[in-house]
Design an enzyme around this catalytic site. Structure first.
Site, PDB file in Angstrom:
ATOM      1  N   ARG A 198       3.823  69.377  -8.444  1.00  0.00           N
ATOM      2  CA  ARG A 198       3.418  70.065  -9.671  1.00  0.00           C
ATOM      3  C   ARG A 198       2.069  69.546 -10.157  1.00  0.00           C
ATOM      4  O   ARG A 198       1.221  70.321 -10.633  1.00  0.00           O
ATOM      5  CB  ARG A 198       4.485  69.881 -10.755  1.00  0.00           C
ATOM      6  CG  ARG A 198       4.366  70.841 -11.936  1.00  0.00           C
ATOM      7  CD  ARG A 198       3.482  70.322 -13.040  1.00  0.00           C
ATOM      8  NE  ARG A 198       3.883  69.010 -13.459  1.00  0.00           N
ATOM      9  CZ  ARG A 198       3.049  68.101 -13.949  1.00  0.00           C
ATOM     10  NH1 ARG A 198       1.751  68.368 -14.078  1.00  0.00           N
ATOM     11  NH2 ARG A 198       3.480  66.903 -14.314  1.00  0.00           N
ATOM     12  N   PHE A 209     -10.749  66.366 -11.449  1.00  0.00           N
ATOM     13  CA  PHE A 209     -11.197  66.354 -12.845  1.00  0.00           C
ATOM     14  C   PHE A 209     -11.388  64.907 -13.262  1.00  0.00           C
ATOM     15  O   PHE A 209     -10.419  64.163 -13.439  1.00  0.00           O
ATOM     16  CB  PHE A 209     -10.122  67.037 -13.697  1.00  0.00           C
ATOM     17  CG  PHE A 209     -10.452  67.244 -15.149  1.00  0.00           C
ATOM     18  CD1 PHE A 209     -11.077  68.410 -15.573  1.00  0.00           C
ATOM     19  CD2 PHE A 209     -10.080  66.310 -16.098  1.00  0.00           C
ATOM     20  CE1 PHE A 209     -11.343  68.625 -16.927  1.00  0.00           C
ATOM     21  CE2 PHE A 209     -10.345  66.514 -17.451  1.00  0.00           C
ATOM     22  CZ  PHE A 209     -10.983  67.685 -17.860  1.00  0.00           C
ATOM     23  N   ASN A 220     -11.988  51.467 -17.878  1.00  0.00           N
ATOM     24  CA  ASN A 220     -11.825  50.881 -19.205  1.00  0.00           C
ATOM     25  C   ASN A 220     -11.818  51.937 -20.304  1.00  0.00           C
ATOM     26  O   ASN A 220     -12.053  51.626 -21.471  1.00  0.00           O
ATOM     27  CB  ASN A 220     -12.947  49.867 -19.462  1.00  0.00           C
ATOM     28  CG  ASN A 220     -12.881  48.683 -18.520  1.00  0.00           C
ATOM     29  OD1 ASN A 220     -11.839  48.041 -18.402  1.00  0.00           O
ATOM     30  ND2 ASN A 220     -13.977  48.406 -17.830  1.00  0.00           N
ATOM     31  N   TRP A 232      -7.928  56.816 -11.564  1.00  0.00           N
ATOM     32  CA  TRP A 232      -6.713  57.624 -11.620  1.00  0.00           C
ATOM     33  C   TRP A 232      -7.046  59.121 -11.597  1.00  0.00           C
ATOM     34  O   TRP A 232      -6.482  59.895 -12.358  1.00  0.00           O
ATOM     35  CB  TRP A 232      -5.847  57.266 -12.829  1.00  0.00           C
ATOM     36  CG  TRP A 232      -5.291  55.888 -12.769  1.00  0.00           C
ATOM     37  CD1 TRP A 232      -5.577  54.858 -13.608  1.00  0.00           C
ATOM     38  CD2 TRP A 232      -4.372  55.365 -11.783  1.00  0.00           C
ATOM     39  NE1 TRP A 232      -4.902  53.724 -13.214  1.00  0.00           N
ATOM     40  CE2 TRP A 232      -4.142  54.000 -12.106  1.00  0.00           C
ATOM     41  CE3 TRP A 232      -3.715  55.917 -10.683  1.00  0.00           C
ATOM     42  CZ2 TRP A 232      -3.296  53.192 -11.353  1.00  0.00           C
ATOM     43  CZ3 TRP A 232      -2.880  55.111  -9.932  1.00  0.00           C
ATOM     44  CH2 TRP A 232      -2.670  53.774 -10.273  1.00  0.00           C
ATOM     45  N   GLU A 260      -2.373  62.492 -19.295  1.00  0.00           N
ATOM     46  CA  GLU A 260      -2.575  63.581 -20.264  1.00  0.00           C
ATOM     47  C   GLU A 260      -2.093  63.201 -21.658  1.00  0.00           C
ATOM     48  O   GLU A 260      -1.612  64.027 -22.416  1.00  0.00           O
ATOM     49  CB  GLU A 260      -1.894  64.892 -19.829  1.00  0.00           C
ATOM     50  CG  GLU A 260      -1.973  65.230 -18.364  1.00  0.00           C
ATOM     51  CD  GLU A 260      -3.392  65.393 -17.860  1.00  0.00           C
ATOM     52  OE1 GLU A 260      -4.342  65.112 -18.611  1.00  0.00           O
ATOM     53  OE2 GLU A 260      -3.541  65.773 -16.691  1.00  0.00           O
TER      54      GLU A 260
END
Length: 392
Positions: free
Chosen positions: A91, A130, A136, A163, A364
């Site tokens: 997903r 993205f 940091n 990430w 998110e």
């Protein structure tokens, strides 16, 4: 699959919405479930599924035009839910591609940029990523240090991101950077000199997915690499809200699959001469899970209807991201207890879902961030330090 439907939730869906659910669920059952334990164990993202996901119509499915699906927000949410019932990592791929990378181009790109990239991304021929989070700078993107300076007619980009989903297999990166004019977004082909994406390993979560470190050293970009409609942090946040909306639906799939695994096991596992499903404490666990899943579905559907009506507000998205993710991780953990020691085996999904949801809970927007978003809405006082003069 045993799906809790204590409130006849299906009756609230249209024929098209049920058709989307059934189509994506069938794909998950045939192409993801038989292999996901192995992919997760080997920490492999199945790139061979990318063209199949494109054929399924879930890449940018909620965007209009440019080869995108133009489906409703509710249909997109249902697709996210079914995909995450297979695995959060699958997903997440659809979310990064469609809700983040494609959405950034669709919302903020020039007509030329949209024509160049979106049709190929919808067909799965180009993968996007993205780049907002930095080593940091996580919950506070206004403190990002990646910087783009003007150089003649073009730009030179320097900085690091962390990430970043899909970065090592992406052909184009949406990179957010500080400039002398504030935060701006840039389209960066990943084969540009100075751009390096390195997968992060080892991971204890999202193992059937790809997250990367990105470094950018004197990355030279032409003038038309900038997304002309992206000004300030409002631009990336508008994309994050698209992804957060999908998460509000997606985590229900992980919770539902965990519940299903626990119920199926409880009906067949014999202890003290009877199925453990016959014991009161097991039934209480199953009932609590089913009720929470029903509540989460109703929250997600309400948001979907608001989104399709053009009335969805950011704080409402925070309700679903906070509440549904929190419920899903509790359900996955509780489902594991019903499986006993067998629950730590890769043959069963709840602990895999619980581990994945630790990441979903963080990305998110953490619980803390969404709590403060709702706190600001309720009280009228923001607990955040605001430094973006162009608005966050």
């Amino acid at each position: 699959m045993t799906v809790p439907d204590l409130l006849d939730f299906d009756e609230l869906l249209t024929e098209d919405e049920r058709a989307t659910r059934d189509r994506v669920r069938a794909f998950v059952d045939t192409r993801i479930r038989p292999h996901i334990a192995d992919w997760y164990d080997r920490a492999v993202f199945p790139t061979e599924l990318v063209p199949e996901l494109a054929e399924l119509g879930v890449l940018g499915m909620h965007l209009d035009g440019y080869g995108c699906g133009g489906r409703s927000a509710v249909e997109y949410g249902i697709a996210a839910m079914e995909l995450e019932a297979g695995d959060s990592g699958l997903r997440t791929f659809v979310s990064v591609q469609g809700s983040l990378a494609m959405s950034a181009i669709h919302k903020h790109g020039s007509e030329e940029q949209k024509q160049e990239w979106l049709p190929r991304m919808a067909r799965g021929e180009v993968i996007g990523c993205f780049g907002l989070t930095e080593p940091n700078s996580g919950s506070d993107p206004s403190s990002m240090t990646t910087f783009a300076r003007r150089d003649g007619d073009g730009w030179v980009l320097n900085g690091a991101k962390r990430w970043i989903g899909l970065a090592s297999i992406a052909q184009v990166a949406i990179i957010w950077a500080q400039t002398d004019e504030g935060v701006r977004g840039f389209l960066v082909p990943t084969d540009t000199a100075g751009f390096v994406a390195t997968p992060i390993a080892p991971k204890l979560s999202m193992r059937a997915s790809i997250q990367c470190d990105i470094t950018m050293t004197d990355v030279r970009l032409p003038a038309d690499a900038r997304l002309p409609g992206a000004r300030g942090l409002r631009a990336p946040f508008s994309c994050l809200n698209e992804a957060r909306y999908g998460i509000g639906w997606g985590v229900i799939g992980a919770a539902r699959d965990s519940y299903d695994a626990a119920l199926t096991y409880a009906r067949s596992r014999i202890q003290f001469n009877q199925p453990i499903a016959a014991f009161q404490l097991t039934q209480q666990k199953l009932v609590d899970m089913a009720v929470e899943i029903e509540k989460a579905q109703l929250v997600a559907l309400r948001l979907g209807r608001l989104k399709d009506a053009g009335r969805l507000e950011p704080h409402q998205i925070s309700v679903a991201k906070l509440s549904n993710t929190r419920a899903a991780i509790a359900i996955a953990r509780e489902a594991r207890t019903i499986l006993g020691g067998n629950g730590i085996s890769g043959d069963h999904s709840p602990l895999r879902h619980a581990a994945n949801l630790e990441s979903v809970r963080t990305y998110e927007g953490t619980d803390e961030v969404h709590t403060l978003v709702l706190g600001a809405h309720i009280t009228g006082f923001s607990a955040f330090r605001s430094t973006d003069s162009e608005g966050a």
